[in-house]
Design a protein around this motif. Structure first.
Motif, PDB file in Angstrom:
ATOM      1  N   LYS A  32       0.824  -1.222   0.000  1.00 27.93           N
ATOM      2  CA  LYS A  32       0.000   0.000   0.000  1.00 27.93           C
ATOM      3  C   LYS A  32       0.850   1.261   0.000  1.00 27.93           C
ATOM      4  O   LYS A  32       0.452   2.295  -0.515  1.00 27.93           O
ATOM      5  N   MET A  33       2.017   1.182   0.631  1.00 29.05           N
ATOM      6  CA  MET A  33       2.901   2.353   0.663  1.00 29.05           C
ATOM      7  C   MET A  33       3.640   2.519  -0.670  1.00 29.05           C
ATOM      8  O   MET A  33       4.379   3.470  -0.857  1.00 29.05           O
ATOM      9  N   GLY A  34       3.448   1.524  -1.541  1.00 32.12           N
ATOM     10  CA  GLY A  34       4.071   1.623  -2.852  1.00 32.12           C
ATOM     11  C   GLY A  34       5.461   1.022  -2.928  1.00 32.12           C
ATOM     12  O   GLY A  34       6.234   1.354  -3.823  1.00 32.12           O
ATOM     13  N   PHE A  35       5.802   0.148  -1.983  1.00 36.32           N
ATOM     14  CA  PHE A  35       7.111  -0.514  -2.005  1.00 36.32           C
ATOM     15  C   PHE A  35       6.960  -1.984  -2.379  1.00 36.32           C
ATOM     16  O   PHE A  35       5.902  -2.572  -2.198  1.00 36.32           O
TER      17      PHE A  35
END
Ligand code: SF4
Lengths: 417, 170
Positions: free
Chosen positions: A47-50
């Motif tokens: 979700k944090m884009g990692f």
């Protein structure tokens, strides 16, 4: 002004001098989660884009809570962790390796480290002189991706275990006694530093038991000095290179100091449904047991199994009682086999299960029936903990557990002779 | 929370001291942890089996001391939020639960909950630190959150904070 152990370790990781009450973003040395908290951490990372972890060799996923998996949904959660570790290079400790906290202290944690874990008993590692604390999946997700977290430097309560331990009294008894005294929120938001002659002489297994249960008083962590005993422990594990001596300064400022004379402590139990509902075994009415469980991150270590085997040797578990024994790690399991402890357990009537959390959190391997009573060496006896809110859990040392399995009701281990 | 002028309104559901995460999100439902909406149907089940059926969006969970003690499972505050609960009020909170609640964007307020009974109608003025008990006609104050936590809440939780800042900005 001198510093507590927490102030020292957190300052070092923040790169500036901090005192209790200060808040800072800090570098972390180790981050871990388990099969109950890891899958949510992985989805938060996404979700944090990692899709990576900062330090793969310092990022660990454990499959220990429901290991091996008892059902399809959990098998799928396990797959999430296996796939993510493979993709990112993070370490995976899979079925059969053991409980996260035990595997961590055996192989990964060094004195002076900051360890964050997606499990409340992460404080166990504090016994090695580390600042180790439990957090939820989102904080852990951030720990994996950034190798950082934010911390408030806690106030510290110093607990001195003075005097000596009576016969039949172990680390578990004195920590239950302490929690009974200060209650389940007596140390909320605080660090506890353990000192006094009893702590200073105690072996690492005992120290792990005590640090493990610091959170049962609400503490953020429970820390011991790292000393000669710590050094020997690490040397035996070929990890002497990571030894560092960690002490509080003489003039460190404590929120309070609690002195306990261990000579007044007798074998203790926690009664349902809170850990602080503590009472000496001899003051307890006759409580028949249906199941006795020796294991967990609190008391599934080699010295615990030795004490229990010593009592069970040549004896039989009482009729109608189920005795479950679960070594905390693979290494402990192997050594217990070498020493003949496992044979003693099986001869006495026990069932042995693979290293892991076993029935501790009520997912599998020993769920209680309605109205049943279990005496367990685990750290928590909350209603519903072992899978059934209509059952009753008492907590004790492995000695009390083993002797009670023989007697069929909760009994004082000093009678075992 | 200064930006937050929202007023929360709802009915109180009263629980006792030491409401553990085992009571909120039982270990026996471990297999539902990857299915939060399903797990939320069992929220607080072992403390009050009827709760999840009775609670309406915006209602409040009101506890005694040491609310949320026990495990680190973030699923506990997550399913309280998912069940529609507007805020949790308690005399004190366990550390990990408190931190997790902020991270998932669930307001957790420390106040004297002896002044609130089951079924009381409450109005909470988050930015002013006031809980209005309209059933009993009294105002309660709650302790302000630490600055760091307000920043995280204002970014919609920790994921939002990290995404926005590409790292910590506390
Ligand atoms: S043994 Fe029990 S307390 Fe320890 S990590 Fe496993 S479930 Fe948690």
């Amino acid at each position: 002004m001198g510093k507590t152990i927490s102030e020292k370790i957190i300052s070092e990781h923040a790169g500036r001098s901090l005192k209790s009450g200060d808040i800072s973003v800090v570098d972390i040395d180790l981050v871990m989660s388990q099969d109950g908290t890891g899958p949510l951490a992985v989805s938060q990372i996404e979700k944090m884009g990692f899709d990576s972890v900062k330090n793969p060799e310092k990022s660990i996923f454990f499959i220990d809570h429901a290991a091996p998996s008892p059902r399809r949904e959990l098998s799928n959660s396990h797959s999430v962790l296996r796939n993510f570790s493979k993709r990112t290079g993070a370490i995976l400790s899979d079925v059969g390796q053991g409980i996260c906290h035990q595997v961590l202290v055996e192989n990964y944690v060094c004195p002076g480290d900051i360890v964050i874990g997606g499990d409340s008993h992460t404080c166990t590692s504090g016994a090695l002189g580390a600042f180790a604390t439990g957090m939820g999946s989102t904080d852990i997700a951030v720990g994996y991706t950034l190798a950082k977290t934010w911390l408030k430097v806690p106030d510290t309560i110093k607990v001195n275990f003075n005097g000596m331990l009576n016969e039949g009294v172990y680390a578990k008894d004195i920590i239950i006694y302490l929690i009974g005294k200060i209650t389940s929120d007596g140390a909320t938001y605080k660090a506890i530093e353990f000192g006094g002659e009893v702590s200073d002489r105690m072996d690492m297994d005992g120290r792990f038991t005590i640090s493990n249960m610091a959170v049962e008083a609400g503490a953020k962590t429970g820390i011991f000095n790292s000393d000669g005993i710590t050094r020997t422990y690490l040397e035996k594990r070929d990890r002497s290179g990571c030894f560092k001596s960690i002490y509080a300064d003489e003039d460190a400022l404590y929120e309070k100091v609690i002195d306990i004379d261990c000579r007044i402590i007798e074998p203790m139990v926690s009664q349902p449904h809170t850990v602080d509902n503590a009472i000496p075994v001899i003051d307890l009415e006759k409580i028949m047991v249906d199941q006795v469980f020796i294991g967990t991150c609190t008391n599934g270590r080699l010295s615990d199994l030795r004490v229990a085997a010593d009592i069970l040797k040549g004896r039989k578990v009482a009729e109608g009682v189920r005795l479950l024994v679960v070594p905390a790690s693979k290494e402990i399991y192997i050594e217990a086999i070498r020493e003949g402890l496992i044979e003693i357990f099986i001869e006495s009537g026990a069932a042995i299960q693979n290293p892991g959390c076993g029935p501790c959190v009520g997912i599998h391997q020993g769920i209680l029936a309605d109205g049943e009573v279990c005496l367990s060496t685990q750290n928590r006896n909350f209603k519903g903990r072992m899978g059934n809110p209509d059952a009753f859990i008492y907590l004790s040392s492995p000695a009390t557990a083993a002797w009670s399995a023989v007697k069929g009701y909760i009994s004082d281990p000093r009678e075992a002779g | 929370m200064s930006k937050n002028v929202k007023i929360l309104r709802g009915t109180s559901f009263k629980f006792g001291d030491d409401i553990s995460t085992d009571l909120i999100a039982p270990g026996r439902l471990f297999h539902l942890r990857s299915n939060l909406p399903e797990l939320a149907k069992h929220v607080l089940e072992d403390a009050d089996p009827e709760f999840s059926r009775k609670v309406k969006p915006g209602d409040f969970v009101v506890g005694g001391k040491n609310f949320g003690l026990g495990s680190s499972r973030e699923h506990a505050p997550a399913i309280i939020k998912l069940a529609g609960v507007g805020a949790v009020l308690a005399k004190s909170f366990a550390r990990i639960f408190f931190r997790n609640s902020i991270n998932v964007g669930l307001p957790v307020l420390v106040c004297d909950t002896d002044k609130i009974e089951e079924g009381d109608e409450l109005e909470i003025l988050l930015s002013r630190g006031i809980i209005r008990n309209n059933t009993r006609n009294i105002d309660l104050k709650f302790n302000p959150l630490p600055e760091v936590m307000i920043k995280i809440l204002n970014d919609g939780g920790l994921v939002g904070h990290i995404k926005k800042n590409r790292g910590f900005n506390l």
